[in-house]
Design a protein around this motif. Structure first.
Motif, PDB file in Angstrom:
ATOM      1  N   ASP A  11       0.869  -1.245   0.010  1.00 25.06           N
ATOM      2  CA  ASP A  11       0.119   0.541  -0.022  1.00 25.06           C
ATOM      3  C   ASP A  11       1.192   1.342   0.286  1.00 25.06           C
ATOM      4  O   ASP A  11       1.184   1.712   0.515  1.00 25.06           O
ATOM      5  CB  ASP A  11      -0.903   0.191   1.820  1.00 25.06           C
ATOM      6  CG  ASP A  11      -2.174  -0.807   1.144  1.00 25.06           C
ATOM      7  OD1 ASP A  11      -2.320  -0.952  -0.286  1.00 25.06           O
ATOM      8  OD2 ASP A  11      -2.716  -1.284   2.803  1.00 25.06           O
ATOM      9  N   VAL A  14       5.260   2.269  -5.233  1.00 24.68           N
ATOM     10  CA  VAL A  14       5.138   2.559  -6.552  1.00 24.68           C
ATOM     11  C   VAL A  14       5.761   1.492  -7.082  1.00 24.68           C
ATOM     12  O   VAL A  14       6.954   1.966  -6.524  1.00 24.68           O
ATOM     13  CB  VAL A  14       5.151   3.657  -6.870  1.00 24.68           C
ATOM     14  CG1 VAL A  14       5.562   4.313  -8.542  1.00 24.68           C
ATOM     15  CG2 VAL A  14       4.693   5.282  -6.472  1.00 24.68           C
ATOM     16  N   CYS A  29       2.168  -7.617 -13.041  1.00 21.18           N
ATOM     17  CA  CYS A  29       1.507  -6.662 -12.644  1.00 21.18           C
ATOM     18  C   CYS A  29       0.015  -6.106 -11.602  1.00 21.18           C
ATOM     19  O   CYS A  29      -0.374  -5.753 -10.927  1.00 21.18           O
ATOM     20  CB  CYS A  29       1.049  -5.491 -14.174  1.00 21.18           C
ATOM     21  SG  CYS A  29       2.552  -4.195 -14.531  1.00 21.18           S
ATOM     22  N   ARG A  33      -0.713  -5.267  -8.030  1.00 20.47           N
ATOM     23  CA  ARG A  33      -1.985  -3.931  -7.644  1.00 20.47           C
ATOM     24  C   ARG A  33      -2.342  -4.730  -6.944  1.00 20.47           C
ATOM     25  O   ARG A  33      -2.828  -4.472  -5.799  1.00 20.47           O
ATOM     26  CB  ARG A  33      -3.023  -4.347  -9.053  1.00 20.47           C
ATOM     27  CG  ARG A  33      -1.947  -3.217 -10.376  1.00 20.47           C
ATOM     28  CD  ARG A  33      -2.433  -2.679 -11.653  1.00 20.47           C
ATOM     29  NE  ARG A  33      -1.937  -1.674 -12.363  1.00 20.47           N
ATOM     30  CZ  ARG A  33      -1.337  -1.890 -13.248  1.00 20.47           C
ATOM     31  NH1 ARG A  33      -1.658  -3.836 -14.369  1.00 20.47           N
ATOM     32  NH2 ARG A  33      -1.257  -1.228 -14.467  1.00 20.47           N
ATOM     33  N   ALA A  37       0.305  -2.025  -4.893  1.00 16.68           N
ATOM     34  CA  ALA A  37       1.175  -0.768  -5.299  1.00 16.68           C
ATOM     35  C   ALA A  37       0.360  -0.263  -5.983  1.00 16.68           C
ATOM     36  O   ALA A  37      -0.528  -0.482  -6.546  1.00 16.68           O
ATOM     37  CB  ALA A  37       2.552  -1.437  -5.429  1.00 16.68           C
ATOM     38  N   HIS A  38       0.734   0.759  -6.332  1.00 10.72           N
ATOM     39  CA  HIS A  38       0.784   1.667  -8.403  1.00 10.72           C
ATOM     40  C   HIS A  38       1.652   1.313  -8.750  1.00 10.72           C
ATOM     41  O   HIS A  38       3.120   1.574  -9.185  1.00 10.72           O
ATOM     42  CB  HIS A  38       0.450   3.175  -7.167  1.00 10.72           C
ATOM     43  CG  HIS A  38       0.384   4.275  -8.846  1.00 10.72           C
ATOM     44  ND1 HIS A  38      -0.965   4.458  -9.235  1.00 10.72           N
ATOM     45  CD2 HIS A  38       1.050   4.834  -9.997  1.00 10.72           C
ATOM     46  CE1 HIS A  38      -1.410   4.910 -10.887  1.00 10.72           C
ATOM     47  NE2 HIS A  38       0.194   5.182 -11.309  1.00 10.72           N
ATOM     48  N   VAL A  39       0.890   0.604 -10.106  1.00 11.27           N
ATOM     49  CA  VAL A  39       2.315   0.103 -10.637  1.00 11.27           C
ATOM     50  C   VAL A  39       2.369   1.324 -12.942  1.00 11.27           C
ATOM     51  O   VAL A  39       0.861   1.389 -12.725  1.00 11.27           O
ATOM     52  CB  VAL A  39       1.189  -1.005 -11.249  1.00 11.27           C
ATOM     53  CG1 VAL A  39       2.591  -2.278 -11.908  1.00 11.27           C
ATOM     54  CG2 VAL A  39       1.852  -2.518 -10.192  1.00 11.27           C
ATOM     55  N   VAL A  40       3.074   1.215 -12.620  1.00 15.75           N
ATOM     56  CA  VAL A  40       3.692   1.965 -14.178  1.00 15.75           C
ATOM     57  C   VAL A  40       3.799   0.476 -15.209  1.00 15.75           C
ATOM     58  O   VAL A  40       5.153   0.410 -14.333  1.00 15.75           O
ATOM     59  CB  VAL A  40       4.023   3.079 -13.944  1.00 15.75           C
ATOM     60  CG1 VAL A  40       5.022   3.340 -15.393  1.00 15.75           C
ATOM     61  CG2 VAL A  40       3.967   3.910 -12.840  1.00 15.75           C
ATOM     62  N   GLY A  49      -2.935   1.704 -19.712  1.00  7.80           N
ATOM     63  CA  GLY A  49      -2.428   1.628 -18.548  1.00  7.80           C
ATOM     64  C   GLY A  49      -0.506   1.162 -19.156  1.00  7.80           C
ATOM     65  O   GLY A  49      -0.098   0.907 -17.759  1.00  7.80           O
ATOM     66  N   HIS A  72       5.424  10.628  -9.740  1.00  9.73           N
ATOM     67  CA  HIS A  72       5.156   9.941  -8.067  1.00  9.73           C
ATOM     68  C   HIS A  72       6.002  10.059  -7.341  1.00  9.73           C
ATOM     69  O   HIS A  72       5.348  10.581  -5.764  1.00  9.73           O
ATOM     70  CB  HIS A  72       4.831   8.718  -8.154  1.00  9.73           C
ATOM     71  CG  HIS A  72       4.300   7.894  -9.606  1.00  9.73           C
ATOM     72  ND1 HIS A  72       3.130   7.920  -9.570  1.00  9.73           N
ATOM     73  CD2 HIS A  72       4.440   7.819 -10.672  1.00  9.73           C
ATOM     74  CE1 HIS A  72       2.174   7.882 -10.846  1.00  9.73           C
ATOM     75  NE2 HIS A  72       3.396   7.154 -11.699  1.00  9.73           N
TER      76      HIS A  72
END
Length: 251
Positions: A11, A14, A29, A33, A37-40, A49, A72
């Motif tokens: 949580d 990134v 990914c 997620r 996590a925020h995934v790039v 995405g 970020h």
């Protein structure tokens, strides 16, 4: 001792995933997620995405990494899935051994090895500042074992020398980064065995007989090892490789 569910949480963190639109990258990914996590995701072509980046172009790799950290303000996790593999279509690559050429190795080295180095070098201050920075590179059983060419007889499949060379180089890079980035950042690899993707039945049957678990891997088989190395479950683990190979390396 922390609750194990807390150790599994990403949580607020990134994550950057290369090859994020590939077979394995999509599973990675989804896994990250699911852990919060925020995934790039990076891949060769942009899609929903997914951010486009040619990983053979180190200037582009540096630029996109700087953009991610600027957008970020942090980067906590890097998972490197992108690679030239046995099915990559390039002259002199996935061909019989006598027809393979070192001319394509430069591109393979750039994608399989150098792009990870560039990402980590560029994002090093952010990974260190995270306090929980983790880098995970996807290697292969062929980074440490020679190929059993009997598996390929009578098929159109190949096992490029440059693939094993770059995966072996990737593992050494990870060991170097693990030592030089400790204690701030952990760096590890996983080494998948053969993943089933519709290979010829003769190859699959031979591979299954060669593997103690008696089956080829799936992308989903990699999720647990990736989750372990990216999260606080592995806070005292760095510089190691986890084979996810169904016992291939045990024989």
């Amino acid at each position: 001792m922390s609750d194990v569910r807390d150790l599994m949480s990403l949580d607020g963190r990134v994550a950057l995933v290369t090859g994020g639109d590939g077979h394995l990258g999509r599973v990675v990914c989804t896994t990250l997620r699911g852990l919060g996590a925020h995934v790039v995701a990076l891949d060769r072509a942009a899609s929903e995405g997914v951010v486009a980046c040619d990983l053979a172009d180190q200037g582009a790799v540096e630029a996109v990494t700087r953009q991610v950290t600027a957008d970020h303000g942090r980067l906590d996790v890097v998972v490197h899935c992108a690679a030239f593999v046995g099915t990559t279509k390039l002259p002199g690559w996935a061909e019989p051994a006598e027809s393979q050429s070192a001319e394509v190795w430069g591109q393979a080295l750039a994608v399989n090895v150098s792009s990870l180095f560039t990402i980590v070098q560029t994002a090093r201050p952010f990974l260190a500042a995270s306090g929980k920075g983790s880098v995970v590179a996807v290697s292969s059983i062929y980074g440490k074992h020679g190929p059993d060419m009997r598996l390929y007889e009578g098929t159109s499949m190949g096992n490029p020398a440059g693939y094993g060379v770059t995966k072996g180089g990737l593992e050494q890079l990870v060991r170097h980064m693990a030592v030089t980035m400790a204690p701030d950042v952990r760096v590890n690899t996983i080494s998948p065995g053969g993943i089933f993707r519709g290979q010829p039945s003769t190859f699959v049957e031979r591979y299954e007989q060669r593997t103690p678990m008696r089956r080829m891997a799936t992308e989903a088989d990699m999720a647990g090892a990736v989750a372990y190395l990216c999260t606080d479950l592995s806070l005292y683990v760095t510089g190691i490789d986890i084979p996810v190979d169904g016992g291939w390396g045990a024989w």
